[in-house]
Design an enzyme around this catalytic site. Structure first.
Site, short mmCIF file in Angstrom:
data_model
loop_
_atom_site.label_atom_id
_atom_site.label_comp_id
_atom_site.label_asym_id
_atom_site.label_seq_id
_atom_site.Cartn_x
_atom_site.Cartn_y
_atom_site.Cartn_z
N HIS A 104 8.62 11.90 3.94
CA HIS A 104 7.69 13.02 4.14
C HIS A 104 6.26 12.55 4.36
O HIS A 104 5.42 13.33 4.82
CB HIS A 104 7.76 14.01 2.96
CG HIS A 104 7.15 13.53 1.70
ND1 HIS A 104 7.89 13.01 0.65
CD2 HIS A 104 5.86 13.49 1.27
CE1 HIS A 104 7.09 12.70 -0.34
NE2 HIS A 104 5.85 12.98 0.01
N ASP A 120 14.63 10.81 1.52
CA ASP A 120 13.17 10.74 1.59
C ASP A 120 12.67 9.30 1.58
O ASP A 120 11.66 8.99 0.94
CB ASP A 120 12.52 11.54 0.46
CG ASP A 120 11.08 11.93 0.80
OD1 ASP A 120 10.69 11.78 1.96
OD2 ASP A 120 10.34 12.36 -0.11
N SER A 160 2.65 9.45 -3.09
CA SER A 160 3.99 9.39 -2.51
C SER A 160 4.19 8.10 -1.72
O SER A 160 3.37 7.75 -0.86
CB SER A 160 4.21 10.59 -1.57
OG SER A 160 4.27 11.78 -2.30
#
Length: 457
Positions: free
Chosen positions: A106, A136, A210
């Protein structure tokens, strides 16, 4: 006394008395004082900041309104403006000689330009090697010039209570280090990714973290920081951070480096968690396992003799506690591999071998899509639709009652906002987001003023 202060004192004591278990090069002492600085000196150069540029269409809701255009006699068709939108995240160098960096999908999804900034200030343009929306995980590459990579721990040996350190680029302010413990292991069923086996930590993780590193006190990579769980309206850490275990991340990475995508195993069953009531009904003396509710025709499961009502208790001699565990186990297996399955059939233990095959990707309307999206007709949100200018997504204009989507509650006129946490607005986005794999997907759906995450298995 505040529990946060108590934990920090415990951490200090742990560092003080455990330093003897580390080599002198990994010492947790700096100038005679307990410190993470010596370990971080070797780790932080391997954690990078990632910046992306995405092209987004911007519409003027007033100028684009057909009534207002007619009222003010504005000629021609409305045109949407294209603007560049920036994103940020983190990444971890896993191969210093080849320049490979692992991050979250993402972070780089739909990016037209990816830039990487190293700890020493150097910047590189990165290229995408491969991405897997279902887990992911993504791999990008930069020019390998004097890079530092991290050593890998065995995340299977991680224990609740182990101390960990999170490193990343929160809110884009620059590389930041936070510490905490492993709060829980094997978190799943959260509706964040299709494949979930998260490490939960209270080390502060915020937007921008992230793709960053979660390391142990030896400086070894144990996980990839991925998500946070917070109260409604909260955009920062509240003590529940989630990381993908490094073993799982590396399994996915190996396939991305080899194929550019993940070729997932396909068993051909639907299942649900075994409950105490179901256990009694089926005459089984355990509540751990996954009960088969459907077996697809001509699937690997059918060929192996698996039947509806069977309870899967072990795969490759490893216990299966629930359906999420079985899905993760099967989905992360290599295609054409043969696995052993232990099944409880009405109290009788049966062992069988199953050859895991690759599911074929289907084509619809000239684009590749995930088979779980079959049975629906999609449309981009147009001017004549009531949702125009109010919501960004893809509208479902027709759905078959025998489709997977219908069986889990998706209906005509629902709006798909995202797939696997990646926003979708154009029909082509269905291929970009879900066309390269045929594994389970998490669909974010809006109906009226309500939204929900729905897992399509």
């Amino acid at each position: 006394m505040n529990i946060y202060i108590v934990r920090k004192i415990a951490f200090f004591i742990f560092v003080l008395f455990s330093s003897s278990s580390f080599s002198s090069s990994d010492s947790l002492f700096s100038a005679g004082v307990p410190s993470l600085a010596p370990m971080l000196k070797n780790v932080t150069p391997a954690v990078v900041n990632i910046y992306t540029i995405n092209e987004a269409q911007e519409k003027n809701n007033y100028i684009d309104d057909p009534f207002l255009r007619k009222f003010f006699n504005i000629p021609g068709q409305p045109k949407s403006k294209k603007r560049n939108r920036s994103g940020l995240g983190s990444g971890v160098i896993i191969d210093s000689k080849k320049g490979f960096i692992i991050t979250n999908n993402h972070v780089i999804a739909k990016a037209q330009d990816i830039k990487v900034r190293l700890h020493d200030g150097r910047e590189f343009k990165a290229s995408l090697i491969g991405a897997d929306p279902a887990s992911d995980i993504a791999v990008i590459k930069i020019t390998p010039k004097n890079l530092t990579s991290l050593k890998f721990a065995n995340s299977e040996k991680l224990l609740v209570g182990d101390f960990v350190v999170a490193i990343g680029n929160p809110f884009g302010i620059g590389q930041t280090v936070t510490s905490g413990i492993v709060s829980a292991l094997g978190r799943s069923g959260l509706g964040i990714e299709a494949y979930e086996n998260f490490i939960q930590t209270d080390a502060s993780i915020n937007p921008g973290n992230s793709g960053g590193a979660l390391v142990n006190l030896k400086g070894e990579l144990v996980g990839i920081n991925t998500a946070i769980i917070g109260s409604r309206g909260s955009s920062g850490s509240v003590g529940i951070g989630l990381a993908i275990p490094v073993n799982m991340a590396l399994d996915v990475t190996q396939q991305l480096l080899k194929y550019g995508e993940v070729k997932r195993g396909y068993l051909g069953v639907s299942a649900q968690d075994l409950t105490g009531e179901l256990s009694k009904a089926f005459g089984i003396n355990t509540i751990r396992g996954s009960i088969i509710t459907r077996v697809q025709n001509n699937s690997p499961a059918e060929k192996a003799g698996i039947k509806v009502g069977d309870v899967v208790t072990k795969i490759n001699n490893e216990p299966i506690d629930n359906t999420a565990a079985m899905r993760n186990k099967i989905g992360l297996l290599k295609v054409n591999s043969t696995i052993s399955m232990q099944i409880n059939r009405k109290g009788k233990i049966i062992n069988t071998n199953v050859k895991i095959l690759e599911r074929k990707i289907s084509k619809q309307s000239g684009i590749k899509i995930n088979t779980r999206l079959q049975g629906m007709v999609f449309s981009e949100i147009k001017e004549n639709m009531p949702e125009y200018g109010k919501v960004n997504g893809i509208k479902i204009v027709k759905i078959k009652k025998n489709s997977k989507a219908y069986s889990v509650g998706i209906r005509t006129n629902d709006i798909i906002l995202s797939i696997n946490n990646i926003p979708v607005q154009k029909i082509e986005d269905l291929e970009i987001v879900s066309g390269k794999n045929d594994s389970e997907i998490v669909v974010h759906v809006q109906r009226g003023k309500r939204t929900a995450f729905i897992l399509l298995q």
